[in-house]
Scaffold this motif. Structure first.
Motif, PDB file in Angstrom:
ATOM      1  N   ASN A 410       0.784  -1.115  -0.242  1.00 27.19           N
ATOM      2  CA  ASN A 410       0.024  -0.010   0.048  1.00 27.19           C
ATOM      3  C   ASN A 410       0.851   1.306   0.204  1.00 27.19           C
ATOM      4  O   ASN A 410       0.517   2.380  -0.803  1.00 27.19           O
ATOM      5  CB  ASN A 410      -0.845  -0.152   1.364  1.00 27.19           C
ATOM      6  CG  ASN A 410      -1.975  -1.110   1.166  1.00 27.19           C
ATOM      7  OD1 ASN A 410      -2.424  -1.606   0.009  1.00 27.19           O
ATOM      8  ND2 ASN A 410      -2.524  -1.365   2.374  1.00 27.19           N
ATOM      9  N   ASP A 414       0.766   4.031  -2.691  1.00 29.86           N
ATOM     10  CA  ASP A 414       0.563   5.337  -2.753  1.00 29.86           C
ATOM     11  C   ASP A 414       1.393   6.469  -2.843  1.00 29.86           C
ATOM     12  O   ASP A 414       1.324   7.502  -3.411  1.00 29.86           O
ATOM     13  CB  ASP A 414       0.180   5.476  -1.008  1.00 29.86           C
ATOM     14  CG  ASP A 414      -1.122   4.810  -0.661  1.00 29.86           C
ATOM     15  OD1 ASP A 414      -1.875   4.611  -1.587  1.00 29.86           O
ATOM     16  OD2 ASP A 414      -1.319   4.753   0.754  1.00 29.86           O
ATOM     17  N   SER A 494      -3.184   1.425  -4.503  1.00 30.58           N
ATOM     18  CA  SER A 494      -3.340   2.584  -3.862  1.00 30.58           C
ATOM     19  C   SER A 494      -4.461   2.898  -3.156  1.00 30.58           C
ATOM     20  O   SER A 494      -5.619   2.072  -3.243  1.00 30.58           O
ATOM     21  CB  SER A 494      -3.061   3.834  -4.849  1.00 30.58           C
ATOM     22  OG  SER A 494      -4.143   4.093  -5.805  1.00 30.58           O
ATOM     23  N   SER A 495      -4.523   3.914  -2.272  1.00 30.06           N
ATOM     24  CA  SER A 495      -5.804   4.136  -1.411  1.00 30.06           C
ATOM     25  C   SER A 495      -6.941   4.418  -2.056  1.00 30.06           C
ATOM     26  O   SER A 495      -8.102   4.257  -1.815  1.00 30.06           O
ATOM     27  CB  SER A 495      -5.431   5.220  -0.505  1.00 30.06           C
ATOM     28  OG  SER A 495      -5.201   6.375  -1.081  1.00 30.06           O
TER      29      SER A 495
END
Length: 583
Positions: A410, A414, A494-495
């Motif tokens: 993650n 990000d 990614s978030s």
């Protein structure tokens, strides 16, 4: 009194000679007379032929694989040997590896074996820490060569910079500006790849084998690289090359090897299996072993006495249809010893194998190799030690069930999305898990350095922003889901991206709900996606990404991580798994 011979055929003669007569001459005369009588009485029907005992000889084949330039001793990682702690008895990773400790281990292990040889199953270099990669992996090749390695199978990462660059280093050639490692003369051993072919002519591009005399036997070491190399290497590095099936290629070589006098055939391949059992299975049954390495072993000609494997970074000693299939983990944390008992013709009478952990607490570092590592450290110190950020916590790259994403995956995704947004529009980022090579570790009071981050992303891949449709993104996510009982190796997200997936009892995986930026995925809409150039070119089987349009190179992946952590030192605290959920 002289001890009588244990051979009964000589007991009577010796006793008679020792008791007859009072002088040596008398004893000799008596012996000659008795021998003459016996010879006169002997007939072809009564004479017993003397049967020579079968000559059984043991050979020890030591092997490593997937060293990846880890010449410097490391702290424990999940990939290191998991053994009982000397103080608590707790099973946990132990400090292992480092070329100085490996040198000591090899010296001690081989000292107890009269007939031994040392080989490798590929990826000795490539995806290496800065200590080696900044110097083009030349110190690693120099060090491994000093350990007496006779040959290595070609690994896919040896081709990261192209075949020509590998050949330059293998031959000890230096570019016009000089070699990166002072005094570099090459490793002194060949890379073998019988199945690496010119795409147009079919001609082999590297030697297929070497034959060495070991213990009086001619032993052929025959190399192969994984046929899946195009899936795990940037396409531009392997232009004009073709990768044939490993088993088919090695099987076709058997007559040639026999014609050259080889008595013992050893397959050394950069392909392997996955294994959830221990590094040593006394029964060799290994019930959890699976993967392409097993399939190759089942199809390989029985003429091959043993199969030494690599690529999957696993430690195992197993038998497939009665034949050894072994692997030594990675990063020099293990050394496999395969011990063969052979008859006079080189037939295998028995085969055993053990993985020796290269524990730093057991094998004191070899001073000569300590000096080599220190020299490499001095030459790279300015770049490696550059501080990036003071972090409160680190991040693991292993996914946390029931999720398919990991804290570090993650974090990497990000960083790439944030980097891209500063340079243009971007909606989401994806990262291949195989490109994340180490955990982000944090020590109290010490800044995370460039060396720490490069260990995580050692390829210096370019980041590419592209446009894909929602339908293409859906197809991409569906295709990367695991099939059957294969382990899940999901793209890290990614978030801005969340999705669910499920798997039926018959092993069919199905993509569920997908959101981008908090909204349901729209198949008809275009999205701006960020990936590294390896993925952008279809690496890891992501062929959908070749359809991406409006491509723009925006920088290097390591720069994105440096910028993200420098500006957000609390980023690792805020990362939680759960972006990917298995229902």
């Amino acid at each position: 009194m002289k001890k009588p011979s244990s051979d009964s055929r000589f007991l009577g003669l010796q006793g008679l000679a020792e008791t007859s007569g009072r002088t040596p001459s008398h004893r000799v005369a008596v012996m000659l007379a008795v021998l003459a009588v016996l010879q006169g009485c002997a007939t072809p029907q009564t004479k017993e032929p003397e049967l020579a005992a079968p000559a059984v000889r043991e050979l020890s084949i030591f092997s490593i694989n997937d060293f990846h330039g880890h010449i410097q001793a490391k702290s424990p990682t999940p990939l290191m040997p998991r053994l009982p702690d000397a103080q608590t008895g707790e099973i946990k990773p132990q400090p292992a590896g480092g070329v100085a400790h490996l040198a000591s281990a090899m010296g001690k292990l081989r000292a107890g074996r009269e007939h031994s040889v040392f080989v490798a199953a590929g990826d000795l270099i490539g995806a290496s820490p800065l200590l080696s990669s900044l110097l083009k992996d030349e110190p690693t090749l120099a060090a491994i060569g000093e350990l007496g390695l006779v040959a290595s199978a070609l690994g896919n990462h040896e081709l990261d910079a192209g075949l020509r660059e590998l050949q330059r280093k293998a031959q000890g050639e230096c570019p016009a500006e000089g070699c990166a490692w002072p005094g570099f003369k090459g490793p002194g051993f060949p890379y073998l790849a019988a199945n690496l072919l010119d795409a147009q002519t079919g001609k082999a591009m590297l030697p297929s084998h070497v034959i060495k005399e070991v213990g009086g036997f001619k032993v052929a070491f025959v190399g192969a690289v994984t046929r899946d190399t195009p899936l795990v290497v940037v396409p531009k590095s392997i232009v004009g090359l073709r990768f044939a099936d490993e088993a088919d290629t090695l099987n076709a070589l058997v007559p040639k090897l026999r014609a050259e006098g080889a008595q013992v055939l050893v397959a050394v391949m950069h392909e392997g299996a996955t294994h959830t059992g221990g590094a040593i299975d006394p029964s060799y049954s290994c019930p959890t072993l699976q993967g392409r390495g097993v399939d190759i072993a089942k199809r390989l000609d029985p003429a091959y006495a043993i199969i030494i494997s690599g690529h999957t970074h696993q430690a195992y000693t197993c038998k497939i249809n009665g034949r050894l299939l072994v692997q030594a983990g990675s990063y020099g944390g293990w050394v496999t010893e395969s011990r063969l008992s052979l008859d006079a013709q080189g037939k295998v009478l028995s085969a055993e194998a053990v993985n020796h952990p290269v524990l730093q607490s057991v094998y004191a570092p070899n001073p000569a190799f300590v000096a080599l590592v220190q020299r490499a450290a001095e030459l790279t110190a300015a770049v490696r030690n550059k501080p990036v950020a003071m972090l409160e916590r680190g991040a693991q790259r292993n996914s946390q069930a029931p999720f398919g994403d990991s804290p570090l995956g993650n974090l990497v995704a990000d960083s790439q999305l944030a980097y891209a947004k500063k340079r243009g529009p971007a909606d989401l980022a994806l990262m291949n898990p195989g490109g994340i090579r180490a955990d982000l570790t944090v020590e109290p009071g010490r800044s995370v350095t460039m060396s720490d981050l490069f260990a995580i992303q050692p390829f210096a891949n370019e980041l590419v922003a592209m446009t894909i449709s929602g339908a293409q993104l859906r197809e991409l996510l569906q295709k990367q889901l695991p099939k059957g009982d294969a382990p899940a190796r999901l793209l890290q997200v990614s978030s801005s991206l969340r999705y669910q997936w499920s798997q039926s009892a018959d092993g069919v995986s199905q993509l569920g709900d997908v959101t981008v930026g908090g909204l349901p995925l729209d198949d008809a809409r275009n999205y701006r996606l960020v990936v590294n150039n390896f993925m952008a070119e279809g690496g890891d089987g992501q062929s959908v990404l070749r359809q991406g349009k409006e491509r723009v190179s925006i920088g290097v992946d390591i720069d994105a991580m440096v910028e993200w952590l420098s500006e957000n030192p609390a980023a690792a605290n805020q990362i939680q798994s759960g972006r990917i959920v298995r229902r």
